[in-house]
Write an enzyme that holds these catalytic residues in place. Structure first.
Site, PDB file in Angstrom:
ATOM      1  N   SER A   1      -8.174   0.255  -5.478  1.00  0.00           N
ATOM      2  CA  SER A   1      -8.503   0.438  -4.071  1.00  0.00           C
ATOM      3  C   SER A   1     -10.020   0.610  -3.909  1.00  0.00           C
ATOM      4  CB  SER A   1      -7.720   1.619  -3.488  1.00  0.00           C
ATOM      5  OG  SER A   1      -7.587   1.478  -2.090  1.00  0.00           O
TER       6      SER A   1
ATOM      7  N   LYS B   1       0.846  -1.195   0.000  1.00  0.00           N
ATOM      8  CA  LYS B   1       0.000   0.000   0.000  1.00  0.00           C
ATOM      9  C   LYS B   1       0.881   1.245   0.000  1.00  0.00           C
ATOM     10  CE  LYS B   1      -4.226   1.434  -0.235  1.00  0.00           C
ATOM     11  NZ  LYS B   1      -5.057   1.090  -1.405  1.00  0.00           N
TER      12      LYS B   1
END
Length: 591
Positions: free
Chosen positions: A388, A191
């Protein structure tokens, strides 16, 4: 004296605001009258359709009379480009297309869609010409131009052909200078969205996934140019890596351009090629899109309709704003409710072009799609970005269609807490104190760092959100939690990767998704209409929103206005620390 100066400033501010409103209102009335009296443009025999492509290419635009009046920016988007080229293929009045790309700002999925539409036009047997603008071309411009039969550029112009790179901006040094202390929490080792706040460069994991993206786009570029210019991929790569062409004359010498001509000379060559003389009969895309749209509507049947709902921009709560570049969950939910409750709409396509954003808003939008999918077929179409929170939203559809160049995945969640207290005291001389009902009450005040217990609470919320994200993906893709965990961790994938890994079902573009939705609803070709929602705000609506804020600021004292300007960064930071976020890297640029 202070009273009178404030009074004069307030009165002057009011008069200025009223004057701006009157001027804007008058211009808008003129624009409305002009648009109401206009008709679909006529196309003369022997016309050349001219596509001036520069700047951003939005998914969808509206007919904004104010924009038409001032001609401030191109009034067309991806849909208009593709529809116009498709219509020009069979339009007997259009004898050629002249594309002039200069500084096109679009992802590679969008660029690929436009180029495929250009190639389809060329397959009709009509000539396709391309030329650079006054400043030349870059790689994205040339990628589009390479579809043409002949590519020209003006002598002495720039020609950027030196490879691709992805740039990420890091803010750790800025936060250190401002004495802002970040607390970074994330679920997923890939991430990378949080790295700009605690690193000064890319981590190895982030570098790996970003390199994979740029390598795929580079491969598309070299393959495409090699095929169109009768070169090998190795030769094209050598020109970019070893030669690093930067001028039009160098590009011409290497066979990437067919000639160095000024604009009027290119016009003469096109006229000669199509057997015309004198001034060119040209029609710009801004005008021809109305012709294409009108003809497409006349051919559409009445057996039913396909609803196309756009989710473009950063996902936030509330209303969407074109100016702010966000898709609001409230606006999206209204659009989904509209297509769900409309009996004429037999199937729905959700077009996603989003890096994600608020996890809460993403889930609310997921729920709106899920409700619709329970009543009608829902096909997801992923554009440049569906990552996402954008991918979270996609999992509610029946089928996911992706372009090979789409950026997707990034199944991960993060949270950021910024402690601003030290900065406020040392930089601005502002201190604070509180009374509270418990030790956790000021956890999100932003004035003190998180202690161990508060950090554990935030970590728990992020882990819970990540678990729900993974669960939704696993249920959607009929995979085990363990397998999705392997594909998640915030890892970014290309659309090609997503298809091969089972995160998407079909390779294609928006048109592919619409045809698939029609088949699922048993609608025959040319027997259905397309309804596109939500409509973007007009420039007047956007400007009015800004004007109301500016007018309010006219009544503020100078020191208060100054503090408001200085506090913009702090406001942005404070909004990031109240909920888990499912979003791509913050400053992500391709050059």
């Amino acid at each position: 004296m202070r009273f009178f100066s404030v009074l004069v400033a307030s009165v002057l501010g009011t008069l200025i605001a009223l004057g701006l409103l009157l001027i804007l209102g008058a211009l808008f009335v003129i624009a409305i009258v002009a648009s109401s009296t206009s008709t679909t443009p006529s196309v003369q025999t022997g016309s050349v359709l001219v596509l001036d492509l520069s700047g951003p290419v939005p998914e969808l635009t509206i007919d904004d009379p104010f924009l038409n009046l001032i001609d401030a920016r191109p009034g067309f988007g991806l849909h208009d480009i593709k529809q116009s080229l498709s219509e020009a293929t069979s339009d007997p009045q259009i004898e050629a297309v002249w594309i002039r790309p200069q500084g096109v700002q679009a992802g590679w999925a969008t660029l690929d869609e436009i180029r495929k539409a250009l190639v389809e036009f060329k397959s009709s047997g009509k000539p396709l010409y391309a030329s650079g603008g006054d400043y030349g071309m870059n790689e994205a411009d040339y990628f589009l131009a390479s579809a043409a039969d002949s590519i020209y550029s003006a002598p002495g112009t720039f020609f950027e052909f030196n490879g691709l790179y992805l740039g990420v901006t890091f803010y750790k040094g800025l936060l250190d200078k401002l004495e802002i202390e970040p607390t970074i929490l994330r679920a997923g080792k890939f991430k990378g969205a949080v790295e700009p706040f605690f690193r000064e460069n890319l981590s190895e994991e982030n570098r790996e996934q970003l390199q994979a993206l740029v390598d795929q786009w580079y491969g598309l570029l070299t393959r495409t140019i090699a095929d169109s210019r009768k070169l090998t991929e190795e030769e094209v790569s050598q020109l970019m890596v070893e030669e690093a062409l930067i001028t039009a004359s160098q590009a011409h010498e290497q066979g990437l351009l067919d000639g160095l001509f000024y604009n009027d000379e290119i016009q003469d060559r096109i006229q000669s090629a199509i057997g015309r003389s004198g001034d060119m009969r040209r029609i710009r895309l801004q005008s021809y899109k109305y012709v294409a749209s009108s003809r497409a509507d006349s051919r559409s049947g009445s057996a039913g309709a396909i609803g196309v709902v756009y989710a473009s921009g950063i996902i936030t709560g509330g209303e969407s704003s074109t100016r702010a570049g966000n898709v609001g969950s409230s606006t999206f939910e209204k659009a989904m409710r509209s297509v769900r409750e409309n009996d004429r709409i037999k199937a729905v396509v959700v077009r996603i072009d989003s890096p994600g954003g608020s996890a809460t808003a993403s889930d609310a939008m997921w729920h709106a799609v899920d409700l619709t999918a329970a009543e009608k077929p829902v096909v997801i179409s992923m554009g440049d970005l569906a990552a996402s929170g954008g991918y979270w939203l996609a999992t509610a559809g029946d089928t996911i269609v992706t372009s090979p160049q789409t950026i997707t995945g990034s199944i991960g969640v993060y949270g950021i807490h910024f402690s601003l207290g030290q900065m406020m005291e040392s930089k601005l001389g502002i201190t604070s104190d509180i009374v509270a009902t418990g030790s956790f009450a000021d956890m999100f005040s932003g004035m003190t760092p998180l202690d161990a217990r508060e950090r554990a609470l935030l970590e728990g919320a992020i882990d819970e959100t990540y678990t729900e994200f993974v669960r939704k993906v696993a249920a959607s893709r009929s995979m085990s939690i363990e397998r999705i965990e392997e594909l998640a961790q915030g890892r970014i994938w290309t659309g090609q990767d997503a298809y091969e890994l089972g995160l998407a079902d079909v390779m294609g573009e928006l048109d592919t998704a619409i045809v698939l939705a029609a088949e699922m609803a048993s609608l025959e070709e040319d027997q259905y209409r397309i309804f596109r929602l939500p409509k973007p705000k007009t420039i007047l609506e956007e400007f009015t929103d800004v004007l109301m804020v500016r007018s309010r600021m006219l009544f503020e004292s100078p020191w208060k206005t100054k503090l408001r300007e200085e506090a913009r960064l702090l406001e942005e930071l404070s909004h990031m620390q109240r909920e888990p976020l499912a979003r791509m890297p913050w400053d992500f640029q391709l050059w």
